[in-house]
Design an enzyme around this catalytic site. Structure first.
Site, PDB file in Angstrom:
ATOM      1  N   TYR A 180      20.786  23.901 -19.023  1.00 52.49           N
ATOM      2  CA  TYR A 180      19.862  24.448 -20.024  1.00 52.49           C
ATOM      3  C   TYR A 180      18.767  23.440 -20.370  1.00 52.49           C
ATOM      4  O   TYR A 180      17.573  23.761 -20.348  1.00 52.49           O
ATOM      5  CB  TYR A 180      20.641  24.828 -21.281  1.00 52.49           C
ATOM      6  N   SER A 228      12.678  23.638 -25.773  1.00 54.15           N
ATOM      7  CA  SER A 228      13.789  23.222 -26.637  1.00 54.15           C
ATOM      8  C   SER A 228      13.765  21.715 -26.813  1.00 54.15           C
ATOM      9  O   SER A 228      13.309  20.987 -25.920  1.00 54.15           O
ATOM     10  CB  SER A 228      15.129  23.634 -26.016  1.00 54.15           C
TER      11      SER A 228
END
Length: 251
Positions: A155, A142
Site C-alpha cells: 500500500y 497517503s
C-alpha cells in the site's frame, strides 16, 4: 445541461473520503459522476450529490480493466459534454508482512492503487488535450507513501508512486493548462477505523497522542483540501502532494 457548471469524476465514492469529496464538489458547483465497482453501492452518495442541486450520475468502474476505464470516461463525457476535474480516490489496503505477501496480492494492490490511477489520469489528459480545455486531476495519496510503517508495504509503495506520478504528469501537461496534485491524508477516522478501534480505546488514544493536533483527520478535512485544489485559488499549484495529517509527519 447548465453550460456554466463544471463537471467532475470521483472514483471510489460509495463511502468515506470519496463520498465526502463528491458531495463537497457538488456543493461547490460541480456536476459529479461517482464510481464504484458495484454502482448500486453509490445510491447514498448520489442522493447527497443531488441534494446539493447538482446533476449526479453513478457508474460501475473497475480500475484494473482498461476497457472499464475507457468506458467510464466515455460515459462521463457523453453525459456532461465535458470533464473538468478527475479525483482518483479508488484504492485498497493490504495489511500483511512482506515475507508472507504473494505476487497476486502485490499485483492487485498495484493494479488498483497505482496502475488504475495512471490510466484514469491518462484518459483525463487525453480528453483535456483533445478538447483544449484546462482542467485538474487530484489523486489521493497517503502519509504511508512518505514515511515507513510495518506490514502495509504494498500500500505504502503504491501511494509513493502516486506522489511521484503527480510530479511527472504535472511537468508533462503544464503546457496544456492541466494541473496535477495529490492529497496525502494522515490517520483518518473512516467508518472502518471507527469499527476497528471502537473496542480498543487505549490504542485509539495512543494513536491520537502521536498526532500534534491531538485528533484524527476527518473526511471533511480531505474534502476541504480537494475543494481548494479544484478551485481558482489553486491555479498556481501543481505537482504537489499536500499533507493533511495534523502534523504527524513533522517529527
Amino acid at each position: 445541461m447548465d453550460s456554466q457548471r463544471r463537471a467532475a469524476l470521483v472514483t471510489g465514492a460509495s463511502y468515506g473520503i470519496g463520498a465526502a469529496v463528491a458531495v463537497a464538489l457538488a456543493r461547490d458547483g460541480y456536476d459529479v459522476a461517482v464510481t464504484e465497482l458495484d454502482a448500486a453501492a453509490l445510491s447514498d452518495t448520489l442522493s447527497q450529490v443531488n441534494a446539493q442541486g447538482a446533476n449526479g450520475i453513478a457508474i460501475s468502474l473497475d480500475t484494473r480493466s482498461q476497457a472499464s476505464v475507457e468506458a467510464c470516461m466515455k460515459q462521463v463525457v457523453d453525459s456532461f459534454g465535458k470533464l473538468d476535474l478527475l479525483v482518483n480516490n479508488a484504492g485498497i489496503l493490504l495489511r500483511k508482512p512482506v515475507v508472507d505477501m504473494t505476487r497476486e496480492e502485490w499485483e492487485t494492490v498495484m493494479d488498483v492503487n497505482l496502475t488504475g490511477t495512471f490510466f484514469m489520469s491518462q484518459q483525463m489528459g487525453r480528453h483535456l488535450i483533445a478538447t483544449q480545455r484546462k482542467g485538474s486531476i487530484i489523486s489521493i495519496a497517503s502519509t504511508h507513501g512518505i514515511v515507513g510503517i510495518a506490514n502495509i508495504s504494498a500500500y505504502g509503495i503504491s501511494k509513493a508512486g502516486i506522489s511521484h506520478m503527480t510530479r511527472m504528469l504535472a511537468i508533462e501537461w503544464a503546457e496544456h493548462g492541466i494541473r496535477i496534485n495529490a492529497i496525502a491524508p494522515g490517520t483518518t477516522e473512516t467508518p472502518s477505523r471507527k469499527r476497528s478501534l471502537g473496542a480498543d480505546p487505549a490504542r485509539r488514544q495512543m494513536m491520537i497522542e502521536r498526532i500534534p493536533v491531538k485528533r484524527f483527520c476527518t473526511e471533511a478535512d480531505i474534502a476541504g483540501m480537494a475543494s481548494y485544489l479544484a478551485s481558482p485559488a489553486a491555479d498556481y499549484v501543481t505537482g504537489q502532494t499536500l499533507l493533511v495529517d495534523g502534523g504527524l509527519t513533522s517529527y
